[in-house]
Write an enzyme that holds these catalytic residues in place. Structure first.
Site, PDB file in Angstrom:
ATOM      1  N   ASP A   1      35.952  35.832  35.881  1.00 34.29           N
ATOM      2  CA  ASP A   1      35.349  35.934  37.093  1.00 34.29           C
ATOM      3  C   ASP A   1      34.152  35.430  37.468  1.00 34.29           C
ATOM      4  OD1 ASP A   1      37.159  37.565  38.585  1.00 34.29           O
ATOM      5  OD2 ASP A   1      36.735  39.141  37.111  1.00 34.29           O
TER       6      ASP A   1
ATOM      7  N   HIS B   1      41.415  35.998  32.362  1.00 31.57           N
ATOM      8  CA  HIS B   1      40.796  35.835  33.939  1.00 31.57           C
ATOM      9  C   HIS B   1      39.212  35.931  33.824  1.00 31.57           C
ATOM     10  CE1 HIS B   1      41.531  36.376  38.115  1.00 31.57           C
ATOM     11  NE2 HIS B   1      40.127  37.168  38.112  1.00 31.57           N
TER      12      HIS B   1
ATOM     13  N   MET C   1      43.419  40.481  46.371  1.00 33.46           N
ATOM     14  CA  MET C   1      42.727  41.349  45.986  1.00 33.46           C
ATOM     15  C   MET C   1      43.285  42.692  46.287  1.00 33.46           C
ATOM     16  SD  MET C   1      40.608  39.832  44.318  1.00 33.46           S
ATOM     17  CE  MET C   1      39.268  41.302  43.958  1.00 33.46           C
TER      18      MET C   1
ATOM     19  N   ASP D   1      44.614  41.805  41.579  1.00 31.21           N
ATOM     20  CA  ASP D   1      43.355  41.773  40.775  1.00 31.21           C
ATOM     21  C   ASP D   1      42.619  42.952  41.571  1.00 31.21           C
ATOM     22  OD1 ASP D   1      40.988  41.672  39.435  1.00 31.21           O
ATOM     23  OD2 ASP D   1      40.612  39.604  40.237  1.00 31.21           O
ATOM     24  N   GLY D   2      42.272  43.951  40.655  1.00 30.68           N
ATOM     25  CA  GLY D   2      41.452  45.083  41.223  1.00 30.68           C
ATOM     26  C   GLY D   2      42.204  46.433  41.094  1.00 30.68           C
ATOM     27  N   GLY D   3      41.656  47.181  39.852  1.00 36.40           N
ATOM     28  CA  GLY D   3      42.236  48.378  39.902  1.00 36.40           C
ATOM     29  C   GLY D   3      43.765  48.368  39.212  1.00 36.40           C
TER      30      GLY D   3
ATOM     31  N   GLY E   1      34.117  45.378  38.738  1.00 37.08           N
ATOM     32  CA  GLY E   1      35.211  46.048  38.184  1.00 37.08           C
ATOM     33  C   GLY E   1      35.089  47.516  38.391  1.00 37.08           C
ATOM     34  N   GLY E   2      36.199  48.138  37.908  1.00 35.13           N
ATOM     35  CA  GLY E   2      36.216  49.653  37.896  1.00 35.13           C
ATOM     36  C   GLY E   2      36.292  50.252  39.081  1.00 35.13           C
TER      37      GLY E   2
ATOM     38  N   SER F   1      40.816  40.538  32.464  1.00 31.79           N
ATOM     39  CA  SER F   1      39.613  40.191  33.043  1.00 31.79           C
ATOM     40  C   SER F   1      38.278  40.408  32.108  1.00 31.79           C
ATOM     41  CB  SER F   1      39.333  40.695  34.238  1.00 31.79           C
ATOM     42  OG  SER F   1      38.160  40.378  35.000  1.00 31.79           O
TER      43      SER F   1
ATOM     44  N   HIS G   1      38.347  32.815  38.491  1.00 30.94           N
ATOM     45  CA  HIS G   1      38.466  33.238  39.888  1.00 30.94           C
ATOM     46  C   HIS G   1      37.052  33.065  40.259  1.00 30.94           C
ATOM     47  CE1 HIS G   1      38.881  37.292  42.363  1.00 30.94           C
ATOM     48  NE2 HIS G   1      38.616  35.996  43.135  1.00 30.94           N
TER      49      HIS G   1
ATOM     50  N   MET H   1      34.290  33.631  42.913  1.00 31.56           N
ATOM     51  CA  MET H   1      33.833  34.175  44.061  1.00 31.56           C
ATOM     52  C   MET H   1      32.415  33.718  44.369  1.00 31.56           C
ATOM     53  SD  MET H   1      35.482  37.956  42.707  1.00 31.56           S
ATOM     54  CE  MET H   1      35.693  37.424  41.039  1.00 31.56           C
TER      55      MET H   1
ATOM     56  N   GLY I   1      41.023  44.424  34.145  1.00 27.79           N
ATOM     57  CA  GLY I   1      39.802  44.473  33.457  1.00 27.79           C
ATOM     58  C   GLY I   1      39.710  45.673  32.807  1.00 27.79           C
TER      59      GLY I   1
ATOM     60  N   GLY J   1      34.132  41.707  43.653  1.00 30.91           N
ATOM     61  CA  GLY J   1      32.676  42.010  43.566  1.00 30.91           C
ATOM     62  C   GLY J   1      32.257  42.656  42.278  1.00 30.91           C
TER      63      GLY J   1
ATOM     64  N   MET K   1      31.002  34.840  39.801  1.00 30.69           N
ATOM     65  CA  MET K   1      30.325  35.496  40.812  1.00 30.69           C
ATOM     66  C   MET K   1      28.859  34.780  41.062  1.00 30.69           C
ATOM     67  SD  MET K   1      31.422  39.369  40.688  1.00 30.69           S
ATOM     68  CE  MET K   1      32.965  39.952  40.218  1.00 30.69           C
TER      69      MET K   1
HETATM   70  O1  5RP Z   1      37.813  40.077  40.525  1.00 28.79           O
HETATM   71  C1  5RP Z   1      37.321  41.213  40.168  1.00 28.79           C
HETATM   72  C2  5RP Z   1      36.374  41.982  40.875  1.00 28.79           C
HETATM   73  O2  5RP Z   1      36.071  41.448  42.013  1.00 28.79           O
HETATM   74  C3  5RP Z   1      37.779  41.617  38.835  1.00 28.79           C
HETATM   75  O3  5RP Z   1      38.919  40.832  38.116  1.00 28.79           O
HETATM   76  C4  5RP Z   1      38.655  43.038  38.660  1.00 28.79           C
HETATM   77  O4  5RP Z   1      37.629  44.158  39.366  1.00 28.79           O
HETATM   78  C5  5RP Z   1      39.148  43.618  37.503  1.00 28.79           C
HETATM   79  O5  5RP Z   1      38.320  44.653  37.021  1.00 28.79           O
HETATM   80  P1  5RP Z   1      39.387  46.096  37.146  1.00 28.79           P
HETATM   81  O6  5RP Z   1      40.644  45.718  36.544  1.00 28.79           O
HETATM   82  O7  5RP Z   1      38.334  46.888  36.210  1.00 28.79           O
HETATM   83  O8  5RP Z   1      39.417  46.804  38.532  1.00 28.79           O
END
Ligand code: 5RP
Length: 223
Positions: free
Chosen positions: A36, A34, A138, A176-178, A145-146, A10, A67, A69, A198, A143, A38
């Site tokens: 994002d 990927h 998700m 997607d996410g973490g 990353g991290g 990402s 993606h 959002m 990401g 919203g 937003m």
């Molecule tokens: O859609 C996303 C946030 O809404 C990102 O793609 C996602 O958070 C990736 O980041 P990380 O891998 O750091 O969690």
């Protein structure tokens, strides 16, 4: 279960001043990039839009996994397909007629993805999946990353996987996410086959090596 596990770094976690270089840094290792998008309305964060996607498209050979959002995906989604995105995913929570958008995306030349955010149950969307190429589950609140991975959301992946396999649907299930070295195995075991990462990729000294490690972990978990 599709044979190939796909890793999609990402660019939300990349250096936005060097987006083209950051995209190229994972060529040869990653499957998709990927992207994002937003809008500060659907989510409380603002990233990039169509002009950046159009420019970045010329800078890398990686297929784009956009993606969205954003509010009003019916108004914007096909423009991302026309900009050359391989897959365009929009949020179920923002769409009044998701199937119509999926048809428009396919007609515009891309694949169609449906995303569900942290608090949205998957059950209400299972019957729509036959019209889509990808379901994005998700594993955080959309919203930023991290954020910390939420393992309880993998129940949605398990439910979707059962539905896809029982119905013999050709649909990828993306998380997607973490997603990182210590969480990707659980995602793969739950039935995900497409992994957005990401921080785990662009926070690493060697993003391409990080992608390879993620792929190895996911593959080991599905053997
Ligand atoms: O859609 C996303 C946030 O809404 C990102 O793609 C996602 O958070 C990736 O980041 P990380 O891998 O750091 O969690």
């Amino acid at each position: 279960m599709p044979e190939h596990l796909l890793i999609a770094p990402s660019i939300l976690a990349a250096d936005f001043a060097r987006l083209a270089d950051e995209a190229r840094a994972v060529e040869g290792a990653a499957d998709w990039l990927h992207v994002d998008v937003m809008d500060y309305h659907f989510v409380p964060n603002l990233t990039i839009g169509l002009p950046v996607v159009q420019s970045l498209r010329k800078a890398t050979t990686l297929p784009f996994d956009c993606h969205l959002m954003i509010d009003e995906p019916a108004r914007w989604a096909t423009a991302y397909a026309e900009a050359g995105a391989y897959n365009v995913t929009f949020h179920a929570e923002a769409a009044t007629d998701p199937v119509a958008i999926a048809k428009d995306l396919r007609a515009a030349g891309s694949r169609a993805g449906l995303a569900i955010d942290r608090d949205t149950p998957v059950e209400g969307y299972l019957d729509l999946l036959q019209h889509f190429d990808l379901l994005l589950v998700m594993t955080i609140k959309a919203g930023f990353g991290g954020q910390a991975f939420l393992p309880e959301l993998l129940d949605k992946v398990r439910t979707a996987r059962r539905h896809v396999d029982t119905g013999h649907l050709e649909l990828r299930i993306e998380v997607d996410g973490g997603v990182a070295e210590d969480t990707i195995a659980a995602c793969a075991e739950a039935g995900a086959d497409t992994f957005v990462a990401g921080t785990a990729v662009y926070g690493a000294d060697d993003p391409a090596a990080a992608v390879r490690k993620l792929r190895a972990r996911a593959a080991a978990a599905t053997r």
